[in-house]
Design a protein around this motif. Structure first.
Motif, mmCIF file in Angstrom:
data_model
loop_
_atom_site.group_PDB
_atom_site.id
_atom_site.type_symbol
_atom_site.label_atom_id
_atom_site.label_comp_id
_atom_site.label_asym_id
_atom_site.label_seq_id
_atom_site.Cartn_x
_atom_site.Cartn_y
_atom_site.Cartn_z
ATOM 1 N N GLN B 253 0.819 -1.204 0.000
ATOM 2 C CA GLN B 253 0.000 0.000 0.000
ATOM 3 C C GLN B 253 0.864 1.270 0.000
ATOM 4 N N GLU B 254 0.417 2.312 -0.601
ATOM 5 C CA GLU B 254 1.006 3.660 -0.744
ATOM 6 C C GLU B 254 2.486 3.785 -0.336
ATOM 7 N N GLY B 255 3.345 3.284 -1.139
ATOM 8 C CA GLY B 255 4.769 3.534 -0.903
ATOM 9 C C GLY B 255 5.416 2.574 0.075
ATOM 10 N N TRP B 256 4.633 1.754 0.794
ATOM 11 C CA TRP B 256 5.230 0.861 1.798
ATOM 12 C C TRP B 256 5.641 -0.482 1.186
ATOM 13 N N SER B 257 5.189 -0.741 -0.036
ATOM 14 C CA SER B 257 5.500 -2.020 -0.663
ATOM 15 C C SER B 257 7.007 -2.189 -0.854
ATOM 16 N N GLU B 356 14.432 7.140 7.099
ATOM 17 C CA GLU B 356 14.037 6.910 5.724
ATOM 18 C C GLU B 356 12.661 7.529 5.532
ATOM 19 N N THR B 357 12.469 8.200 4.413
ATOM 20 C CA THR B 357 11.145 8.757 4.147
ATOM 21 C C THR B 357 10.373 7.803 3.251
ATOM 22 N N VAL B 358 9.182 7.417 3.722
ATOM 23 C CA VAL B 358 8.358 6.484 2.956
ATOM 24 C C VAL B 358 7.140 7.249 2.437
ATOM 25 N N GLY B 359 6.768 7.005 1.192
ATOM 26 C CA GLY B 359 5.665 7.756 0.597
ATOM 27 C C GLY B 359 6.155 9.122 0.158
ATOM 28 N N SER B 360 5.250 9.917 -0.430
ATOM 29 C CA SER B 360 5.697 11.228 -0.900
ATOM 30 C C SER B 360 4.608 12.261 -0.656
#
Lengths: 72, 657
Positions: B253-257, B356-360
Motif C-alpha cells: 500500500q502507498e509507498g510501503w510495498s 528513511e522517508t516512505v511515501g511522498s
C-alpha cells in the motif's frame, strides 16, 4: 629576523602538511587501515587524529620557543 | 521531543546575556577612534587575544555541529575537528606575522600593501563580505535552534534576539568588547567541556533499555522479495499469543510495498507502530520498533501515528542513545579512564538511528529506525552518509572527501573574522604568541569533542530528529544546572562569532568599499559612524537570511564558507607573501575567480540540488559537491597567469620561483 622566522615556519609547515596529507590519503584510499588496533585496544583513526591535534600544538610550541630565542 | 522551558535554565541564560551586554557597555566607553573600534587600539594582551581566537573560531558549528555529528554517526564528526584545527598551522606558520606586519585594519590592507590599488581593495572587500555573510547564516540558524528548546520561542524569534543583541554589542564598543566577550566565552566553553568530559568518564557506560520493543528471530528465505519475507515473519508472529489478534496493516500500500516495515494498528488509540525488519546473513529476521513522524490530513504533526503532545506524558518521540552490549557481557563499567573509554566502546554495541522517508508529498512518513552498530564501526571513519564514499570504489567520492579536507585545512587562514584578530595585538611577536595560545585552547577543545560526542551518543537523552541539540541534551542528562550553563555558553558562542563577523564585514565596507567609491579620506568620527551603520545593515541581512535558511544543516553551511574563503583568499595571501612577480591584476583576478568559481560550484552541486532546490542529485552539473580541490588550484593558476601577462607594466619584472 623576519626571514629566519619565515624559513622556520615554512619548514614546520611542510612537516605538518605531510603528516596531515598522510592521514587524509589513508582515509580516502585505504580506509580499512584506520581500523587497525596498534596499541591499548584503540584504533589508528583515534591515535592518528589525536596525534594531529597534539602534533599541531607541539610544532606551535617549538616555533614559539625558537622564534623567541632568535629575537632576544 | 518535547522541550519544557525550565525556570533555572531561563534565569541563568538571561543573567549570562545581561552580563555580556553589561560588559560590552562598560568597555564601550574606551573606544572612540576608528583604530579603537576596529582594532582595539592594538592593545589587547596576547594571551587574551589567543583565547579570543578560540572564542571566535569555536562557533556553533564546532560545539553543536561536531558534537551532534559524532553523537549520531561516530568518528566522522571528528574529521571536522581535525581539519578545523590543522588549518591553524597554515595561520601560524605562513600567515600570522606577515599579516600583522603588512596590514592595519583589514585583510585587504595586507594584500594591498604593495600595490595601493583601490580596485584590489574593492575585490578583497567584496570577498570579505561574501565569506562573512555565508558564515553568518549557519550561526543565525544555530541560534534559532538553541532558543527553541531553551525558552520555548519559535525559531525566528531566536534569530531576531541574537541579531538584535549582537548589533547592540557591536554598536556600543566594537573590537574591545567583542574581544573580551570572546575571551570569556572561549574560556567558559573549554572549562565546561572539560567538566562534562570528566562527568562522562566517571559515569562510564551502562546497558539500558530504550523502552522500544524487539521481537524475533524468525527464519525467512533470504532469496525472496521483502514483501514475501514480511509475510513469513507475520505468519510466525501470529503464533505468539500477544500477536494473535494484532491488526497488521497490509504492506502492499502507498509507498510501503517492498520496504522492510511492518505496521501494526493499536486497537484502542489510533496509534500505528512501525517495526523494521532486519535480516542477517543466516536468514534470521528481527523486528525492531521504529519511530515515525508524519502529518495528518489537517496538517497536525503526528508522532508514531498520534498527534504530537505539548506536555510531558503526552505522545512524543522517545529519547535515543543507548548501549545494547558491553564487552564480556557486563551491564555496567563504572568510571573509565580517558583511554579505556575508547577501548571499551570499541568492543561494545550501540543502537544508532537512521531515517528513511516512505511515501511522498502530504502522505510522506519519516521513519527513524534502530541500527545496532558495533563499536569498532562507530570509531572508524566512513559511516556518515557524506563520508560513506571512502568505503566504496568510486574515485569521485574519494575526491569529494579530499576536497573537503583541503578546504578545511586551507580555509581557516582565509577567514576574514579570524584575520582581523591579528590587528588587535601590538606586534608580530604578540600575533605569533596569541596564535599559539589559540591553537592550544582550540586543540584541547577538539580533543574533548570526541568524548562529548560519544558521551552524548550513549547518554540516552538525544532527540532523534535534531543532531544539533546533542551537546545541550548531554548536559541535561547530567543535571539541570549544567544544561542551563551549557545552553547559555552555546548561545554566547553564537553571539560572539556573529559580532566578530559583523565587525569584519563593517570593516570591509568602511575601509575597502567606501574608499573605492568615494576616493576620499574620511574623518575618524565619520569612519566609525559609517561602520556602525554598516553593522546594522549587515545585522539585518543576517537576521533575514537566518530566518530564510532555518532547518538547513549548520555544518553543511559552514563547509560552504570555508570553501569560498579558501578559494577566494588563500591563493592571493600566499602568493603576495612568497612570490615577487605578483601583480595587482593577478590578485584581483584570483580573488574574483576563486570566489565566483567556488560559489558557482557549490550552487551547481548535488548537495544544493537536493537540499535547496529539491531536485534530483543525478541532475547536478558538477561531478562532486566540495569545490576546494578544483577551485583553490584554479585561484593559484589564475593569479600566476594574469601576473605573468601583466608583469611588464610593473617596476620589478624579475620573477623568482
Amino acid at each position: 629576523m623576519e626571514s629566519k622566522n619565515a624559513r622556520l615556519g615554512l619548514l614546520l609547515f611542510t612537516i605538518y602538511t605531510l603528516f596531515y596529507a598522510g592521514f587524509v590519503l589513508l582515509n580516502a584510499f585505504a580506509a580499512d587501515t584506520m581500523e587497525w588496533l596498534p596499541f591499548a585496544g584503540i584504533n589508528l583513526a583515534i591515535w592518528y587524529g589525536f596525534g594531529l591535534i597534539i602534533g599541531a600544538f607541539a610544532l606551535a610550541g617549538i616555533y614559539g620557543f625558537l622564534c623567541r630565542e632568535s629575537r632576544e | 521531543m518535547i522541550y519544557e522551558p525550565s525556570t533555572l535554565a531561563v534565569t541563568v541564560f538571561f543573567l549570562f546575556v545581561a552580563f555580556t551586554l553589561g560588559l560590552s557597555f562598560y568597555l564601550g566607553g574606551r573606544a572612540k577612534s576608528s583604530q579603537g573600534y576596529f582594532a582595539a587600539h592594538g592593545q589587547i594582551p596576547w594571551f587574551v587575544n589567543g583565547v579570543a581566537f578560540a572564542g571566535d573560531y569555536l562557533s556553533a558549528a564546532s560545539f553543536l555541529g561536531i558534537c551532534g555529528m559524532i553523537a549520531f554517526y561516530g568518528y566522522d564528526g571528528f574529521l571536522y575537528s581535525i581539519g578545523f584545527l590543522a588549518g591553524w598551522i597554515v595561520a601560524l606558520f605562513v600567515v600570522a606575522e606577515p599579516m600583522k606586519r603588512l596590514g592595519k585594519f583589514t585583510f585587504a590592507d595586507a594584500l594591498n600593501s604593495k600595490f595601493q590599488s583601490p580596485g584590489l581593495k574593492l575585490a578583497a572587500g567584496i570577498s570579505t563580505l561574501a565569506v562573512s555573510i555565508f558564515y553568518l547564516i549557519p550561526q543565525m540558524v544555530g541560534a534559532g535552534v538553541l532558543i527553541q528548546p531553551l525558552l520555548g520561542f519559535p525559531q525566528w524569534v531566536g534569530v531576531l534576539i541574537v541579531g538584535a543583541t549582537v548589533v547592540i554589542i557591536v554598536l556600543t564598543a566594537g573590537m574591545v568588547s567583542t574581544t573580551w566577550v570572546q575571551f570569556l566565552k572561549g574560556s567558559l566553553l573549554v572549562v565546561f567541556s572539560l567538566v562534562l568530559t570528566v562527568m562522562i568518564l566517571s559515569r562510564g557506560f551502562k546497558v539500558e533499555e530504550s523502552g522500544l520493543r524487539m521481537v524475533g528471530p524468525f527464519a525467512v528465505d533470504k532469496t525472496e522479495s521483502v514483501n514475501a519475507q514480511l509475510n513469513e515473519v507475520v505468519s510466525q508472529l501470529r503464533e505468539q499469543p500477544e500477536w494473535a489478534d494484532a491488526t497488521i496493516l497490509s504492506s502492499d500500500q502507498e509507498g510501503w510495498s517492498e520496504k522492510p516495515y511492518l505496521r501494526v494498528q493499536d486497537a484502542e488509540a489510533q496509534a500505528v507502530s512501525v517495526w523494521r525488519m532486519d535480516v542477517n546473513a543466516d536468514g534470521e529476521a528481527i523486528l525492531r520498533e521504529a519511530q515515525t513522524v508524519s502529518k495528518s490530513a489537517d496538517g497536525t504533526t503526528l508522532v508514531n501515528g498520534q498527534p504530537k503532545g505539548s506536555k510531558k506524558g503526552e505522545p512524543e518521540l522517545k529519547p535515543i542513545g543507548f548501549i545494547s552490549k558491553l564487552p564480556d557481557g557486563n551491564t555496567e563499567t563504572g568510571p573509565l579512564g580517558p583511554l579505556s573509554f575508547f577501548s571499551t566502546l570499541q568492543q561494545s554495541e550501540v543502537i544508532l538511528w537512521s531515517k528513511e522517508t516512505v511515501g511522498s508529498g502530504a502522505d510522506a512518513t519519516t521513519v527513524y529506525y534502530q541500527k545496532p552498530t558495533p563499536g569498532s564501526q562507530i570509531l572508524r571513519p566512513g559511516e556518515h552518509p557524506k563520508f560513506k564514499g571512502i568505503r566504496k570504489d568510486s574515485l569521485l567520492d574519494r575526491l569529494n572527501f579530499l576536497s573537503l579536507m583541503i578546504a578545511l585545512f586551507a580555509g581557516t587562514a582565509s577567514l576574514p573574522h579570524i584575520l582581523i584578530r591579528y590587528y588587535t595585538v601590538k606586534d608580530e611577536s604578540s600575533a605569533r604568541k596569541s596564535t599559539i595560545v589559540g591553537i592550544a585552547s582550540i586543540g584541547f577543545f577538539y580533543v574533548l569533542t570526541l568524548y562529548l560526542g560519544l558521551g552524548a551518543m550513549t547518554s540516552g537523552a538525544l532527540d532523534v530528529t535534531d543532531g544539533n541539540m546533542a551537546a545541550p541534551l548531554l548536559a541535561k542528562s547530567m543535571n539541570e544546572w549544567l544544561f542551563a550553563i551549557i545552553s547559555a555558553i552555546a548561545f554566547t558562542t553564537v553571539l560572539g562569532t556573529v559580532s566578530g563577523l559583523i565587525l569584519a564585514s563593517s570593516g570591509a565596507v568602511t575601509h575597502d568599499l567606501l574608499t573605492y567609491f568615494f576616493k576620499m579620506q574620511l574623518e575618524d568620527a565619520q569612519l566609525v559612524r559609517i561602520a556602525k551603520i554598516a553593522s546594522v545593515v549587515v545585522g539585518v541581512i543576517a537576521i533575514i537570511l537566518g530566518i530564510q535558511f532555518q532547518g538547513m544543516n549548520v555544518g553543511y553551511l559552514v563547509g560552504w564558507a570555508f570553501s569560498v574563503a579558501a578559494s577566494a583568499n588563500l591563493p592571493s595571501l600566499v602568493m603576495v607573501l612568497f612570490w615577487k612577480g605578483v601583480t595587482k591584476q593577478g590578485v584581483i583576478a584570483a580573488v574574483l575567480v576563486g570566489m565566483t568559481s567556488s560559489l558557482a560550484w557549490i550552487l551547481l552541486s548535488a548537495d544544493s540540488f537536493t537540499q535547496i532546490y529539491g531536485l534530483a542529485a543525478e541532475d547536478a552539473i558538477v561531478p562532486f559537491s566540495q569545490p576546494g580541490i578544483v577551485t583553490i588550484p584554479l585561484g593559484f593558476i589564475v593569479l600566476v597567469v594574469v601576473s605573468l601577462m601583466t608583469n611588464g607594466r610593473q617596476t620589478h619584472p624579475e620573477t623568482s620561483n
